[in-house]
Design a protein around this motif. Structure first.
Motif, PDB file in Angstrom:
ATOM      1  N   ASN A 112       2.700   6.656  -6.857  1.00  0.00           N
ATOM      2  CA  ASN A 112       1.740   7.617  -7.405  1.00  0.00           C
ATOM      3  C   ASN A 112       2.012   9.045  -6.957  1.00  0.00           C
ATOM      4  OD1 ASN A 112      -1.190   9.027  -6.699  1.00  0.00           O
ATOM      5  ND2 ASN A 112      -1.120   8.078  -8.734  1.00  0.00           N
ATOM      6  N   ASP A 122      -5.967   1.254  -4.492  1.00  0.00           N
ATOM      7  CA  ASP A 122      -6.989   0.207  -4.553  1.00  0.00           C
ATOM      8  C   ASP A 122      -7.087  -0.402  -5.947  1.00  0.00           C
ATOM      9  OD1 ASP A 122      -7.579   0.575  -1.885  1.00  0.00           O
ATOM     10  OD2 ASP A 122      -9.273   1.918  -2.255  1.00  0.00           O
ATOM     11  N   ARG A 123      -6.914   0.436  -6.949  1.00  0.00           N
ATOM     12  CA  ARG A 123      -7.013  -0.053  -8.345  1.00  0.00           C
ATOM     13  C   ARG A 123      -5.889  -1.040  -8.660  1.00  0.00           C
ATOM     14  NH1 ARG A 123      -6.131   2.945 -13.829  1.00  0.00           N
ATOM     15  NH2 ARG A 123      -7.608   1.864 -15.179  1.00  0.00           N
ATOM     16  N   PRO A 127      -7.480  11.812  -2.787  1.00  0.00           N
ATOM     17  CA  PRO A 127      -8.428  10.868  -3.404  1.00  0.00           C
ATOM     18  C   PRO A 127      -7.813  10.109  -4.579  1.00  0.00           C
ATOM     19  CG  PRO A 127      -9.524  12.934  -2.903  1.00  0.00           C
ATOM     20  CD  PRO A 127      -8.067  13.155  -2.636  1.00  0.00           C
ATOM     21  N   GLU A 128      -7.032  10.794  -5.411  1.00  0.00           N
ATOM     22  CA  GLU A 128      -6.427  10.137  -6.574  1.00  0.00           C
ATOM     23  C   GLU A 128      -5.496   9.007  -6.137  1.00  0.00           C
ATOM     24  OE1 GLU A 128      -3.075  10.964  -9.998  1.00  0.00           O
ATOM     25  OE2 GLU A 128      -4.109  12.686  -9.111  1.00  0.00           O
ATOM     26  N   THR A 129      -4.683   9.281  -5.108  1.00  0.00           N
ATOM     27  CA  THR A 129      -3.714   8.278  -4.654  1.00  0.00           C
ATOM     28  C   THR A 129      -4.415   7.092  -4.015  1.00  0.00           C
ATOM     29  OG1 THR A 129      -2.015   9.960  -4.311  1.00  0.00           O
ATOM     30  CG2 THR A 129      -1.730   7.885  -3.138  1.00  0.00           C
ATOM     31  N   ARG A 130      -5.425   7.353  -3.218  1.00  0.00           N
ATOM     32  CA  ARG A 130      -6.145   6.248  -2.576  1.00  0.00           C
ATOM     33  C   ARG A 130      -6.868   5.382  -3.614  1.00  0.00           C
ATOM     34  NH1 ARG A 130      -8.443   8.834   3.136  1.00  0.00           N
ATOM     35  NH2 ARG A 130      -6.359   9.077   4.071  1.00  0.00           N
ATOM     36  N   THR A 131      -7.453   6.039  -4.609  1.00  0.00           N
ATOM     37  CA  THR A 131      -8.095   5.289  -5.690  1.00  0.00           C
ATOM     38  C   THR A 131      -7.068   4.470  -6.454  1.00  0.00           C
ATOM     39  OG1 THR A 131      -9.843   6.935  -5.926  1.00  0.00           O
ATOM     40  CG2 THR A 131      -9.446   5.501  -7.811  1.00  0.00           C
ATOM     41  N   TYR A 132      -5.899   5.055  -6.693  1.00  0.00           N
ATOM     42  CA  TYR A 132      -4.832   4.370  -7.430  1.00  0.00           C
ATOM     43  C   TYR A 132      -4.367   3.119  -6.691  1.00  0.00           C
ATOM     44  CZ  TYR A 132      -0.198   3.593  -9.486  1.00  0.00           C
ATOM     45  OH  TYR A 132       0.911   3.033 -10.078  1.00  0.00           O
ATOM     46  N   ARG A 151       0.833  -1.207   0.000  1.00  0.00           N
ATOM     47  CA  ARG A 151       0.000   0.000   0.000  1.00  0.00           C
ATOM     48  C   ARG A 151       0.869   1.259   0.000  1.00  0.00           C
ATOM     49  NH1 ARG A 151      -5.343  -0.418   0.516  1.00  0.00           N
ATOM     50  NH2 ARG A 151      -6.206  -2.467   1.012  1.00  0.00           N
TER      51      ARG A 151
END
Length: 213
Positions: A180, A204-205, A197-202, A173
């Motif tokens: 990122n 998980d993706r 938000p972008e990093t957390r989404t990245y 993680r």
């Protein structure tokens, strides 16, 4: 060549009908003479050059990076056809570089899929480029001479992942968050995923892609 081989096979059958063969070994000898591959019998050894190849030292097995609560899903889902085709185009480069640096090849594939969907000319609005979306400064930092060249881009991206895996002790993680947003951002927030938000989404993706390729 196929017609010639069929002709040879037919002649062999005629020979076998006319000349009695006393053992299975005789049959195999005729087959080998005509260039057919015959399985080894029990107790036989390969020719010396093949035996040396098999006895050559093998690469050390790759240790998968892991973190508490994260595991690799062994049964991967089928990839969409276009992505699977593009993945196949670069699979050998990814495998070779990942094994050379001791990084899980599936982690590299997951990052490439998230970053560029295997498009070597991808470029982000921020200026990240290529398969692994290297920023020019990151490419320079890890000795990438041509950021657009797939092999160079993969080498730089895998080197960066190796650096992050060492720095964050294999915590995927944090490694992905740093890939990122930069390792400085992860350090700034106390070795936690930055509240972007972008990093957390990245993160998980990419972790999701580890289960599907």
């Amino acid at each position: 060549m196929a017609a010639q081989r069929r002709g040879q096979h037919a002649r062999l059958l005629v020979m076998m009908a006319l000349v009695p063969l006393t053992s299975a070994a005789n049959v195999e000898t005729h087959l080998e003479t005509l260039g057919f591959e015959v399985p080894l019998r029990q107790g036989e050894r390969l020719p010396a050059w093949q035996q040396r190849h098999l006895e050559a030292p093998q690469a050390e097995p790759i240790q998968r990076a892991s973190a508490p609560g994260i595991r690799h899903i062994r049964e991967r889902e089928a990839l969409p056809t276009p992505i699977a085709q593009r993945r196949a185009r670069y699979a050998a480069l990814v495998e070779a570089e990942a094994r050379r640096q001791g990084v899980d090849p599936e982690l590299v594939h997951a990052v490439i899929r998230a970053e560029s969907s295997y498009r070597p000319r991808a470029q982000s609005p921020a200026g990240a480029r290529g398969l692994m979306q290297l920023m020019p400064a990151t490419a320079k930092r890890f000795g990438v001479s041509d950021i657009w060249e797939p092999a160079e881009n993969i080498r730089g991206g895998v080197t960066y992942l190796r650096f992050l895996l060492d720095r964050f002790e294999g915590n995927l993680r944090l490694v992905l968050a740093a890939y990122n947003a930069g390792e400085g951002a992860v350090a700034k927030y106390g070795h936690r995923i930055p509240p972007y938000p972008e990093t957390r989404t990245y993160v998980d993706r990419v972790l999701g892609f580890l289960g599907s390729g």
